[in-house]
Design a protein around this motif. Structure first.
Motif, PDB file in Angstrom:
ATOM      1  N   LYS A   1       0.756  -1.032   0.246  1.00 45.73           N
ATOM      2  CA  LYS A   1      -0.266  -0.464   0.012  1.00 45.73           C
ATOM      3  C   LYS A   1       1.225   1.339   0.399  1.00 45.73           C
ATOM      4  O   LYS A   1       2.098   1.319   0.660  1.00 45.73           O
ATOM      5  CB  LYS A   1      -1.241   0.296   1.352  1.00 45.73           C
ATOM      6  N   THR A   2       0.151   2.479  -0.491  1.00 43.98           N
ATOM      7  CA  THR A   2       1.159   3.655  -0.640  1.00 43.98           C
ATOM      8  C   THR A   2       0.290   4.756  -0.384  1.00 43.98           C
ATOM      9  O   THR A   2      -1.111   4.300   0.050  1.00 43.98           O
ATOM     10  CB  THR A   2       1.548   4.357  -1.858  1.00 43.98           C
ATOM     11  N   PRO A   3       0.914   5.849   0.844  1.00 34.52           N
ATOM     12  CA  PRO A   3       0.100   7.082   1.416  1.00 34.52           C
ATOM     13  C   PRO A   3      -0.893   7.892   0.150  1.00 34.52           C
ATOM     14  O   PRO A   3      -0.812   9.004   0.176  1.00 34.52           O
ATOM     15  CB  PRO A   3       0.778   8.183   2.011  1.00 34.52           C
ATOM     16  N   LEU A   4      -1.004   7.575  -1.274  1.00 35.29           N
ATOM     17  CA  LEU A   4      -0.826   8.330  -2.742  1.00 35.29           C
ATOM     18  C   LEU A   4      -2.658   7.931  -3.128  1.00 35.29           C
ATOM     19  O   LEU A   4      -2.715   7.251  -3.436  1.00 35.29           O
ATOM     20  CB  LEU A   4       0.033   7.775  -3.408  1.00 35.29           C
TER      21      LEU A   4
ATOM     22  N   LYS B   1      -4.709  21.655  -4.659  1.00 32.86           N
ATOM     23  CA  LYS B   1      -4.656  20.178  -4.335  1.00 32.86           C
ATOM     24  C   LYS B   1      -3.434  19.921  -5.057  1.00 32.86           C
ATOM     25  O   LYS B   1      -3.609  18.567  -4.856  1.00 32.86           O
ATOM     26  CB  LYS B   1      -6.037  19.509  -5.513  1.00 32.86           C
ATOM     27  N   ILE B   2      -3.119  20.132  -6.294  1.00 30.08           N
ATOM     28  CA  ILE B   2      -1.962  19.534  -6.617  1.00 30.08           C
ATOM     29  C   ILE B   2      -0.238  19.675  -6.065  1.00 30.08           C
ATOM     30  O   ILE B   2       0.103  18.383  -5.723  1.00 30.08           O
ATOM     31  CB  ILE B   2      -1.587  20.782  -7.697  1.00 30.08           C
ATOM     32  N   GLN B   3      -0.501  20.890  -5.254  1.00 26.81           N
ATOM     33  CA  GLN B   3       0.439  21.017  -4.011  1.00 26.81           C
ATOM     34  C   GLN B   3       0.281  19.683  -2.959  1.00 26.81           C
ATOM     35  O   GLN B   3       1.315  18.973  -2.160  1.00 26.81           O
ATOM     36  CB  GLN B   3       0.404  22.392  -3.836  1.00 26.81           C
ATOM     37  N   HIS B   4      -1.215  19.530  -2.560  1.00 30.92           N
ATOM     38  CA  HIS B   4      -1.055  18.602  -1.505  1.00 30.92           C
ATOM     39  C   HIS B   4      -0.837  16.978  -2.035  1.00 30.92           C
ATOM     40  O   HIS B   4      -0.126  16.710  -1.460  1.00 30.92           O
ATOM     41  CB  HIS B   4      -2.467  18.503  -1.116  1.00 30.92           C
ATOM     42  N   ALA B   5      -1.198  16.749  -3.706  1.00 30.05           N
ATOM     43  CA  ALA B   5      -1.034  15.559  -3.967  1.00 30.05           C
ATOM     44  C   ALA B   5       0.654  15.444  -4.402  1.00 30.05           C
ATOM     45  O   ALA B   5       1.140  14.982  -3.731  1.00 30.05           O
ATOM     46  CB  ALA B   5      -1.327  15.799  -5.489  1.00 30.05           C
ATOM     47  N   LEU B   6       1.578  16.494  -4.945  1.00 26.77           N
ATOM     48  CA  LEU B   6       2.681  16.800  -4.939  1.00 26.77           C
ATOM     49  C   LEU B   6       4.051  16.454  -3.259  1.00 26.77           C
ATOM     50  O   LEU B   6       4.422  15.885  -3.668  1.00 26.77           O
ATOM     51  CB  LEU B   6       3.795  17.548  -5.687  1.00 26.77           C
ATOM     52  N   THR B   7       3.103  17.378  -2.234  1.00 30.57           N
ATOM     53  CA  THR B   7       4.020  16.908  -1.159  1.00 30.57           C
ATOM     54  C   THR B   7       3.472  15.180  -1.026  1.00 30.57           C
ATOM     55  O   THR B   7       4.465  15.085   0.008  1.00 30.57           O
ATOM     56  CB  THR B   7       3.010  18.068  -0.305  1.00 30.57           C
TER      57      THR B   7
ATOM     58  N   LEU C   1       3.954  13.351  -2.955  1.00 27.46           N
ATOM     59  CA  LEU C   1       4.842  12.095  -3.631  1.00 27.46           C
ATOM     60  C   LEU C   1       5.956  12.404  -3.220  1.00 27.46           C
ATOM     61  O   LEU C   1       7.033  11.502  -3.201  1.00 27.46           O
ATOM     62  CB  LEU C   1       4.038  12.929  -4.650  1.00 27.46           C
ATOM     63  N   ILE C   2       5.920  13.764  -3.018  1.00 24.34           N
ATOM     64  CA  ILE C   2       7.850  13.858  -2.188  1.00 24.34           C
ATOM     65  C   ILE C   2       8.157  12.589  -1.342  1.00 24.34           C
ATOM     66  O   ILE C   2       9.307  12.494  -0.708  1.00 24.34           O
ATOM     67  CB  ILE C   2       8.420  14.955  -1.975  1.00 24.34           C
ATOM     68  N   GLU C   3       7.380  13.216  -0.229  1.00 24.03           N
ATOM     69  CA  GLU C   3       6.989  12.043   1.079  1.00 24.03           C
ATOM     70  C   GLU C   3       7.628  10.876   0.425  1.00 24.03           C
ATOM     71  O   GLU C   3       8.337   9.618   0.857  1.00 24.03           O
ATOM     72  CB  GLU C   3       6.069  12.174   2.327  1.00 24.03           C
ATOM     73  N   PHE C   4       6.656  10.366  -0.035  1.00 22.41           N
ATOM     74  CA  PHE C   4       6.368   8.984  -1.268  1.00 22.41           C
ATOM     75  C   PHE C   4       8.039   8.803  -1.703  1.00 22.41           C
ATOM     76  O   PHE C   4       8.465   6.881  -1.235  1.00 22.41           O
ATOM     77  CB  PHE C   4       5.045   8.743  -2.185  1.00 22.41           C
ATOM     78  N   MET C   5       8.809   9.374  -2.388  1.00 21.83           N
ATOM     79  CA  MET C   5       9.991   9.302  -3.078  1.00 21.83           C
ATOM     80  C   MET C   5      11.288   9.152  -2.355  1.00 21.83           C
ATOM     81  O   MET C   5      11.736   8.199  -3.078  1.00 21.83           O
ATOM     82  CB  MET C   5       9.842  10.471  -3.891  1.00 21.83           C
ATOM     83  N   ASN C   6      10.776   9.838  -1.640  1.00 27.15           N
ATOM     84  CA  ASN C   6      12.293  10.243  -0.394  1.00 27.15           C
ATOM     85  C   ASN C   6      12.187   8.919   1.042  1.00 27.15           C
ATOM     86  O   ASN C   6      12.859   9.110   1.658  1.00 27.15           O
ATOM     87  CB  ASN C   6      12.044  11.410  -0.036  1.00 27.15           C
ATOM     88  N   ASP C   7      10.682   8.392   1.434  1.00 22.89           N
ATOM     89  CA  ASP C   7      10.773   6.660   1.758  1.00 22.89           C
ATOM     90  C   ASP C   7      11.108   5.340   1.259  1.00 22.89           C
ATOM     91  O   ASP C   7      11.029   5.029   0.010  1.00 22.89           O
ATOM     92  CB  ASP C   7       9.705   6.812   2.151  1.00 22.89           C
TER      93      ASP C   7
END
Length: 432
Positions: free
Chosen positions: A38-41, A217-223, A225-231
């Motif tokens: 699962k992901t937080p996305l 909404k874009i900023q919320h989504a990509l924020t 995504l950044i957390e996911f990318m760096n995990d």
């Protein structure tokens, strides 16, 4: 039982139950499976009715087929690196340049943006020749685009820690490629369009997906995504493909999202696996472009509940197929280079008595070997090594510039090489 998309599952199962109940039960079964990832996305998904939802988290199941493809991907990458470790530096750089020509050409072709491979090759050369200067980017079209890829080629991975990092990459990657009316209209990304216009991704006659409408909404989504990318909890390969989907689903810019999404995937795979694979992403997707489009359409379908299992499986298969093509090409070229080395040694032995004074057999063989690598591993002759590059390489080895020039002049007069460009001077080997 074959793994079906949830949108089709209700048609496969024989049951008198309500189809919605059947699908919901299967979704819960998959989402709560012991092996589920699962992901937080939470992507914005669309129903056929054009209603939308973002209540489903992206997940996938590591099916045996996916695990097999992932292992094949990793093994292919190791085999590619192994072959590359036995290749000289010029051969490697020339082959990477050739891959880069195709990568830029095909990532634009997917979007219907016209470029030429000769044009791209010229910019690659100009960037390389100016690499030691402060402002080392070609002034031609795609200069900064290619420079960004080249930084990846030279081992400078990108870092995305803030939303502004996305914008910096976008501005560099697509400099001069976006018309003024399609530039971002928000603080960092796109925002609501004027006159109530709705951004729709799809063909001229059929909309396929409507991404988030506002910059908030874009900023919320990509924020997220950044957390996911760096995990680092999820394996890098799966994380890369999920990131590719989520970036495209969010569609943070008015234009250029596809090119940026493929660049991000290319850069990430280059840093985590190998550059040859990373520089073949768009080439691979272009070769299977209709499947690539279908994969995104299915993944954006809300009736599939953000299940990316089949999306990951399909894209992995496409990338593995391209890796195998790269392996075949590299092995063939390595064999040809080994044969060429033998031909060069034979020519040097047969003609050694005619060499000018102070020009050693070793120097003559070295110049010929440089040109052999260039000829075999370059996509086009204009990408090949230039005389001044040969002179500079030898200079770093303690060989005087005048000696290398005399060796090139002698080889030209002996018809072992020929002049193919005067400005800058460039020769091509004839004896292989």
């Amino acid at each position: 039982m074959k793994y079906f998309p949830l949108s089709k599952f209700k048609y496969i199962v024989r049951s008198n139950d309500d189809p919605k109940v059947i699908t919901e039960n299967e979704y819960q079964h998959r989402l709560n499976a012991y092996t589920v990832q699962k992901t937080p996305l939470f992507p914005l998904l669309s129903y056929r009715s054009e209603q939308q939802t973002s209540k489903y988290p992206i997940f996938f199941l590591p099916l045996p087929e996916i695990l097999s493809l992932a292992e094949q991907f990793r093994m292919n990458s190791k085999h590619i690196e192994e072959i590359a470790s036995h290749l000289p530096s010029i051969a490697i750089s020339q082959f990477l340049n050739s891959l880069l020509v195709s990568e830029i050409f095909y990532t634009n072709e997917i979007e219907g943006v016209k470029t030429s491979k000769i044009e791209i090759g010229t910019v690659i050369q100009e960037n390389n020749l100016n690499a030691n200067r402060k402002n080392s980017v070609s002034k031609r079209r795609l200069g900064s685009t290619i420079k960004l890829y080249q930084q990846t080629q030279y081992g400078k991975p990108i870092q995305i820690n803030t939303l502004q990092d996305f914008r910096k990459i976008y501005d560099t990657l697509l400099k001069g490629e976006i018309t003024p009316d399609r530039l971002p209209n928000g603080e960092i990304f796109r925002d609501r369009l004027p006159n109530g216009e709705v951004l729709t991704i799809g063909s001229a006659t059929k909309g396929v997906h409507r991404p988030p409408a506002s910059e908030d909404k874009i900023q919320h989504a990509l924020t997220a995504l950044i957390e996911f990318m760096n995990d680092d909890h999820m394996p890098a390969l799966f994380k890369a493909l999920i990131t590719h989907f989520f970036f495209e689903n969010t569609h943070p810019f008015l234009d250029g999202n596809g090119r940026m999404g493929r660049y991000l995937l290319s850069s990430y795979l280059s840093s985590k696996f190998d550059r040859f694979t990373g520089f073949s992403v768009a080439t691979a997707f272009h070769a299977h472009v209709q499947q690539y489009y279908r994969d995104f359409i299915e993944a954006d379908n809300a009736d599939n509940y953000a299940d990316l299992t089949l999306f990951i499986q399909s894209l992995l298969a496409i990338l593995v197929n391209q890796q195998q093509e790269n392996l075949i090409t590299l092995r063939q070229l390595k064999d040809e280079l080994d044969d060429a080395q033998g031909m060069i040694q034979d020519w040097v032995t047969q003609n050694q008595t005619t060499f000018p004074k102070n020009i050693s057999a070793k120097l003559v063989g070295q110049v010929l070997y440089y040109l052999a690598q260039s000829k075999l591993f370059s996509y086009q002759s204009s990408l090949g090594i230039k005389d001044n590059e040969i002179i500079e390489k030898n200079k770093r080895k303690g060989i005087a510039m005048a000696k290398t020039r005399r060796a090139i002049t002698f080889l030209t007069e002996a018809s072992a090489i020929k002049l193919i460009s005067k400005k800058p001077k460039q020769h091509e080997i004839l004896i292989i």
